[in-house]
Design an enzyme around this catalytic site. Structure first.
Site, PDB file in Angstrom:
ATOM      1  N   ARG A  25      -0.399  -1.917 -11.446  1.00 34.55           N
ATOM      2  CA  ARG A  25       0.321  -2.791 -10.528  1.00 34.55           C
ATOM      3  C   ARG A  25       1.410  -3.591 -11.249  1.00 34.55           C
ATOM      4  O   ARG A  25       2.400  -3.991 -10.660  1.00 34.55           O
ATOM      5  CB  ARG A  25      -0.656  -3.722  -9.799  1.00 34.55           C
ATOM      6  CG  ARG A  25       0.030  -4.518  -8.743  1.00 34.55           C
ATOM      7  CD  ARG A  25      -0.837  -5.358  -7.799  1.00 34.55           C
ATOM      8  NE  ARG A  25      -2.256  -5.351  -7.957  1.00 34.55           N
ATOM      9  CZ  ARG A  25      -2.923  -6.164  -8.793  1.00 34.55           C
ATOM     10  NH1 ARG A  25      -2.279  -7.032  -9.551  1.00 34.55           N
ATOM     11  NH2 ARG A  25      -4.234  -6.105  -8.865  1.00 34.55           N
ATOM     12  N   TYR A  38      19.879  -9.187   9.008  1.00 32.27           N
ATOM     13  CA  TYR A  38      19.070  -8.017   9.392  1.00 32.27           C
ATOM     14  C   TYR A  38      17.959  -8.499  10.311  1.00 32.27           C
ATOM     15  O   TYR A  38      17.266  -9.479   9.991  1.00 32.27           O
ATOM     16  CB  TYR A  38      18.524  -7.441   8.083  1.00 32.27           C
ATOM     17  CG  TYR A  38      17.657  -6.228   8.181  1.00 32.27           C
ATOM     18  CD1 TYR A  38      18.139  -5.039   8.698  1.00 32.27           C
ATOM     19  CD2 TYR A  38      16.361  -6.262   7.669  1.00 32.27           C
ATOM     20  CE1 TYR A  38      17.327  -3.910   8.741  1.00 32.27           C
ATOM     21  CE2 TYR A  38      15.548  -5.136   7.702  1.00 32.27           C
ATOM     22  CZ  TYR A  38      16.047  -3.963   8.246  1.00 32.27           C
ATOM     23  OH  TYR A  38      15.249  -2.861   8.272  1.00 32.27           O
ATOM     24  N   ASP A  73      21.181 -11.153   0.598  1.00 37.71           N
ATOM     25  CA  ASP A  73      20.846  -9.741   0.828  1.00 37.71           C
ATOM     26  C   ASP A  73      22.105  -8.948   0.491  1.00 37.71           C
ATOM     27  O   ASP A  73      23.077  -8.952   1.249  1.00 37.71           O
ATOM     28  CB  ASP A  73      20.410  -9.541   2.282  1.00 37.71           C
ATOM     29  CG  ASP A  73      19.946  -8.117   2.569  1.00 37.71           C
ATOM     30  OD1 ASP A  73      20.462  -7.177   1.923  1.00 37.71           O
ATOM     31  OD2 ASP A  73      19.092  -7.942   3.461  1.00 37.71           O
ATOM     32  N   LYS A  76      18.482   2.163   0.771  1.00 35.48           N
ATOM     33  CA  LYS A  76      19.771   2.559   1.337  1.00 35.48           C
ATOM     34  C   LYS A  76      20.580   3.340   0.297  1.00 35.48           C
ATOM     35  O   LYS A  76      20.222   4.440  -0.048  1.00 35.48           O
ATOM     36  CB  LYS A  76      20.486   1.309   1.868  1.00 35.48           C
ATOM     37  CG  LYS A  76      19.625   0.488   2.834  1.00 35.48           C
ATOM     38  CD  LYS A  76      19.320   1.211   4.139  1.00 35.48           C
ATOM     39  CE  LYS A  76      18.229   0.560   4.964  1.00 35.48           C
ATOM     40  NZ  LYS A  76      18.449  -0.823   5.366  1.00 35.48           N
TER      41      LYS A  76
HETATM   42  C1  LIG Z   1      17.386  -1.738   5.705  1.00 32.30           C
HETATM   43  C2  LIG Z   1      17.701  -3.120   5.306  1.00 32.30           C
HETATM   44  C3  LIG Z   1      16.716  -3.958   4.804  1.00 32.30           C
HETATM   45  C4  LIG Z   1      15.270  -3.559   4.729  1.00 32.30           C
HETATM   46  O1  LIG Z   1      15.034  -2.517   3.866  1.00 32.30           O
HETATM   47  P1  LIG Z   1      13.709  -1.601   4.030  1.00 32.30           P
HETATM   48  O2  LIG Z   1      13.623  -0.882   2.751  1.00 32.30           O
HETATM   49  O3  LIG Z   1      13.977  -0.745   5.227  1.00 32.30           O
HETATM   50  O4  LIG Z   1      12.571  -2.537   4.274  1.00 32.30           O
HETATM   51  C5  LIG Z   1      17.085  -5.217   4.410  1.00 32.30           C
HETATM   52  N1  LIG Z   1      18.346  -5.644   4.502  1.00 32.30           N
HETATM   53  C6  LIG Z   1      19.319  -4.870   4.999  1.00 32.30           C
HETATM   54  C7  LIG Z   1      20.703  -5.402   5.063  1.00 32.30           C
HETATM   55  C8  LIG Z   1      19.038  -3.584   5.424  1.00 32.30           C
HETATM   56  O5  LIG Z   1      20.005  -2.832   5.941  1.00 32.30           O
END
Ligand SMILES: *Cc1c(COP(=O)(O)O)cnc(C)c1O
Length: 390
Positions: free
Chosen positions: A55, A108, A180, A205
């Site tokens: 972990r 988001y 973010d 992403k």
């Molecule tokens: C998709 C996304 C997230 C979350 O990511 P996951 O891996 O799907 O949990 C957070 N912030 C933004 C801007 C996103 O597009």
């Protein structure tokens, strides 16, 4: 080292690779020791690459953490099993019961959900702010404000925030700035040079880049590293080595992919400005996008994700458009090599601190790496179906 070289070289230290070009996938929960001294050393160094327990990390995840630090100019990186887990981990590492956080109105949607459910339940109060607020955020900071949460550009509505102005106001009051940074990736916006304290990314992403793994990370400067690590560890977050491997692999082509996504998206966006069905194109490189000037000032590039607002429409028309697409498939997420489309009708109901004037629905496109003329033809046929069902 220049950026392209870092992209090729990072996360490939021989202590991880043992000479293979790529850091292998290390599957391990238990690690064994021959001496008590060796065991103690591993435990004492477990936040610095020591191998003590699965972990805590293994060479594959350490290599990815190293790569994210190198790319973003950070001193520490903690990995999470998704982007949303990274957002949750970052906030819960620094906000306590009785604290207050400020959150951009265009975050988001699950981030807003987190504020309205789990954070609320734990006694952490959230006030949403207009993403375009800039330096005026100073007027919203309370004595118990711990965090200003930013996302730039915002999800779907694409406002680009004045992060340096927000950071200046925050730091004057001892408040942490979390960003973010998923859209920009470490290549197109440098969070720490712009005053951010904790940078959060859904590696799911563009870093993974092929729609086949979920990973998140938070990067930070040295002063917040220990608290982030201690608290995130306590929440039990860790990442599978297979997924860490896919993220590392994605990094190698991140820059060339982004260039092609960006070029394709710009061509599609320009084409959309000439369409009679389109009210407004929300692409940071366009003046019609709120905060365009901050994108020009602070960012060094774009990608394949942007939105546009349709003139008045009805669900039958947008359904007909979306259901017949050949290349733009309906799907959540983005950042893979493939094109995606989604239509949003309910933006107003997710905004509590800023106006959303548009009467028509908003369409978000992820422009992939297909031939851009095929993509435009796909959209053109989509508009024909749209108009036939209006
Ligand atoms: C998709 C996304 C997230 C979350 O990511 P996951 O891996 O799907 O949990 C957070 N912030 C933004 C801007 C996103 O597009």
């Amino acid at each position: 080292m220049k950026e392209d070289t870092i992209i090729a070289a990072t996360g490939r230290d021989k202590k991880y690779t043992h000479g293979a070009v790529n850091t292998p996938v290390y599957h391990a929960s238990t690690l064994t020791f021959d001496t008590v001294k060796e065991m103690k050393r591993a435990v004492a160094n477990r936040d610095k690459g020591g191998l003590s327990y699965g972990r805590r990390g293994n060479p594959t995840t350490y290599a990815l953490e190293q790569a994210m630090c190198d790319l973003e100019g950070a001193d520490g990186c903690f990995l999470y099993p998704s982007g949303l887990a990274a957002i949750t981990g970052a906030i819960l590492s620094f906000a306590d019961a009785g604290d207050h956080i400020l959150m951009a109105d265009g975050v988001y949607e699950p981030t807003r959900g987190l504020a309205n459910t789990l954070l609320k339940k734990l006694g952490i109060e959230t006030t949403f702010y207009d993403p375009m607020i800039g330096a005026d955020i100073a007027g919203m900071i309370q004595d118990n404000t711990k965090v200003i949460f930013c996302e730039s550009p915002c999800s779907v509505t694409m406002e680009v925030q004045d992060i340096p102005a927000i950071a200046k106001a925050a730091h004057g009051r001892g408040v942490l700035v979390m960003l973010d940074n998923t859209w920009a990736t470490p290549l197109h916006f440098k969070p720490f040079a712009n005053g951010v304290d904790l940078s959060i990314q859904a590696l799911t992403k563009y870093i993974v880049g092929h729609s086949d793994a979920m990973v998140g990370c938070v990067t930070t400067r040295a002063e917040h590293r220990q608290q982030l690590f201690d608290m995130s560890y306590q929440m039990g977050y860790c990442v599978s080595p297979d997924d860490a491997y896919l993220a590392l692999r994605g990094i190698r082509t991140l820059k060339v992919r982004l260039k092609q996504h960006e070029a394709n998206a710009l061509k599609v966006a320009h084409w959309l400005t000439g369409r009679p069905e389109v009210e407004q194109v929300l692409h940071p490189a366009f003046e019609s996008c709120p905060g365009h000037e901050f994108w020009q000032r602070d960012f060094t590039g774009g990608n394949g994700l942007f939105s546009f607002v349709l003139k008045a429409a009805n669900p039958a028309a947008t359904t007909a458009m979306m259901e017949g697409m050949k290349h733009f498939k309906m799907g959540f997420s983005w950042g893979g090599y493939e094109s995606l489309i989604l239509t949003y009708y309910g933006i107003k109901k997710y905004r509590t601190a800023s106006e959303w004037e548009a009467t028509g629905p908003t369409v978000r496109l992820h422009v992939g790496l297909e031939d851009v003329d095929d993509l435009i033809a796909d959209l053109e046929q989509g508009f024909a179906r749209f108009n036939a069902n209006l």
